[in-house]
Write an enzyme that holds these catalytic residues in place. Structure first.
Site, short mmCIF file in Angstrom:
data_model
loop_
_atom_site.label_atom_id
_atom_site.label_comp_id
_atom_site.label_asym_id
_atom_site.label_seq_id
_atom_site.Cartn_x
_atom_site.Cartn_y
_atom_site.Cartn_z
N GLN A 217 0.84 -1.18 0.00
CA GLN A 217 0.00 0.00 0.00
C GLN A 217 0.88 1.24 0.00
O GLN A 217 1.94 1.27 0.65
CB GLN A 217 -0.92 -0.01 1.23
CG GLN A 217 -1.99 1.08 1.24
CD GLN A 217 -1.55 2.35 1.98
OE1 GLN A 217 -0.61 2.33 2.76
NE2 GLN A 217 -2.23 3.45 1.72
N SER A 218 0.49 2.26 -0.75
CA SER A 218 1.22 3.52 -0.82
C SER A 218 2.63 3.28 -1.34
O SER A 218 2.81 2.72 -2.42
CB SER A 218 1.20 4.19 0.56
OG SER A 218 1.65 5.52 0.49
N ALA A 219 3.66 3.67 -0.58
CA ALA A 219 5.03 3.42 -1.03
C ALA A 219 5.30 1.94 -1.20
O ALA A 219 6.17 1.54 -1.99
CB ALA A 219 6.03 4.02 -0.04
#
Length: 542
Positions: A217-219
């Site tokens: 998730q995200s980075a």
């Protein structure tokens, strides 16, 4: 090279006969039971990146010996100091309870307490997010435990691994010195080393190394994309599917763009007069280095572009791990070529990626001082597009209007206008970092791999934040789909509406409304502004 050994006297007192254990090389690794999940925590997967190994490529371990006490998470890798632009009630995600240490390269394995006889289970490797500046495995214990427990409840058991990797200046430093020594993107090299560990050892835990899904998730999701594109698409058969949430490509420029931040850290640590500043940085006291690192911009700083896209997530084409997609004549062309190669090698043929509706709200609280049209235009020009001629930016001012009804959180009329420009900035920054990246990336995948995509509008009523970045993890929204995807490389479940595949010709999104069952919508929202951003980033990478 380090041999992992822990004396028997230090561990016998903590192990009951009921506790799970496995063998790695010549070592006994002892974990513990947590309800329906067995956990093996804090297992070193690489040499500690300390002393002369600071700011160097990850060094693999040789062989495990003795007894490894795997009953507690290892220390978090050093975290970037984060300014809190939010109300205290919304800042808990930034709280880190783990001890921090440079000796942090550990991996954890979670599996069902009751393993099926004679069967190897599919594996998911979770990569945490945090803007490449914060995050660790211990802080995600509730999440990963929830997933494994849910897989048992669904009678689709899986094994989960997740690793710590270096962050901020210790993992993603830029500048010509870094370029010349070929030590960029060390955090991604850590991840790649951990994935090799999974291939070597996951079978000892009952996992199927031929069926590994990456989840992030995200980075963490952006990390997966970088691993997909690494070495020209040669994934080394380390993984076979990807489940990405709120992260895709990013409009990276050159690693050389991080020179100013490198020079700042060199000066702050007193290394500016050294013959070899990198060697000096390797030798300075940890606390001196950490203080310099903490003085650099963070993911919630005023200059989002500077802190997120240049400072600690620059990629480089010369590096064998990663590419700079924008250096080539066409990022999309390169991605298509790389992914076509990966399909030919049968190394990655299934991918899922999705976003929250209001990705940009989290990153817009630090810009509350921007309240006028002139200030908005100056911020966009100076902070986001300093290389773009002013004339070419003219369409943007009307594509992203100051009318609160058009801004993010979307579909909330005039509500949530924290400042006269807040919703406008949130709309722009959400599209710039997320939506304008996923859409062309998936168009590059289309026709070459089986792909699915989603959009969530849940938690839309959250004041100022709406369906904010990471909100889908808070409400267990994708848990069952993830478990099904890991097992069958298809997110569809028997209980939910059918989730169609995504293609460039028919870009169907599995959309989670604020309430009620999922519906199918088309990935054509804000088509003109998102296309403008995507094309601008391709022409003028940050």
């Amino acid at each position: 090279m380090r041999l992992v050994y822990l004396g028997i006297g230090s561990i016998l007192a903590t192990i009951a006969f009921a506790n799970p254990f496995i063998n790695l090389d010549d070592a006994t690794v002892a974990g513990f039971e947590d309800g329906s999940v067995s956990k093996f925590l804090g297992i070193p997967y690489a040499q500690p990146p300390v002393g002369p190994l600071r700011l160097r490529r990850t060094q693999e371990l040789t062989r495990y010996k003795g007894h490894v006490n795997a009953t507690a998470y290892g220390p978090a890798c050093p975290q970037q100091k984060i300014n809190n632009p939010f109300d205290k009630s919304l800042s808990t995600f930034m709280e880190l309870t783990s001890h921090q240490s440079e000796d942090c390269l550990t991996i954890n394995v979670l599996r069902p307490s009751v393993m099926p006889a004679g069967k190897q289970l599919p594996v998911v490797v979770f990569i945490y997010g945090g803007g490449f500046q914060i995050g660790d495995t211990a802080g995600n214990d509730d999440l990963v435990t929830r997933i494994v427990k849910r897989s048992v409840e669904l009678s689709q058991p899986i094994i989960l691994a997740h690793m710590n990797y270096r962050l901020s200046a210790l993992g993603f430093l830029g500048g010509k010195e870094v370029h010349n020594e070929d030590i960029g993107n060390l955090g991604l090299v850590d991840q790649r080393t951990a994935l090799r560990w999974v291939q070597k050892y996951i079978g000892q835990f009952g996992g199927d190394k031929s069926k590994v899904t990456l989840w992030g998730q995200s980075a963490g999701a952006t990390s997966i994309v970088m691993q997909m594109l690494a070495y020209g698409g040669a994934t080394e058969d380390l993984f076979h599917a990807a489940f990405m949430q709120s992260g895709a490509t990013l409009p990276f420029g050159s690693i050389l763009d991080g020179q100013a931040h490198y020079d700042f850290i060199v000066e702050k640590t007193g290394c500016q007069g050294s013959m070899n500043t990198l060697d000096c940085l390797r030798g300075v006291d940890y606390h001196v280095f950490k203080e310099a690192m903490d003085a650099t911009p963070n993911i919630f700083s005023y200059n989002v572009r500077d802190s997120v896209l240049i400072l600690y997530s620059s990629v480089q084409m010369y590096d064998p791990l990663v590419l700079d997609p924008h250096v080539s004549a066409s990022r999309r062309r390169y991605i298509r070529q790389v992914l076509l190669l990966s399909v030919r090698d049968s190394t990655l043929i299934f991918a899922l990626s999705g976003n929250c509706d209001d990705e940009g709200t989290l990153f817009s609280f630090s810009t509350q001082n921007i309240t006028t049209e002139d200030q908005f235009r100056t911020y966009i020009r100076d902070m986001w597009f300093p290389k773009v001629p002013s004339k070419e930016l003219q369409p943007l001012w009307s594509l992203y209007t100051s009318n609160a009804k058009d801004g993010s959180p979307f579909d909330t009329d005039n509500r949530n206008a924290l400042t006269p420009q807040f919703k406008r900035l949130a709309s722009f920054q959400g599209d710039a970092i997320f939506h304008s990246q996923r859409r062309p990336f998936f168009n590059g995948l289309s026709g070459r791999q089986n792909i699915w995509s989603y959009l969530t509008k849940q938690l839309k009523s959250t004041e100022y934040f709406g369906s904010y970045h990471g909100s889908e993890l808070k409400v267990n929204l994708t848990d069952d789909y993830l478990v099904n995807f890991v097992n069958h490389h298809n997110p569809n479940t028997a209980e939910a509406p059918f989730w169609p595949e995504y293609t460039a010709e028919n870009p169907q999104l599995y959309t989670f409304p604020e309430s009620g069952s999922p519906i199918i919508t088309l990935d054509n929202f804000r088509a003109e502004p998102i296309s403008f951003l995507s094309e601008t980033f391709e022409k003028y990478p940050i």
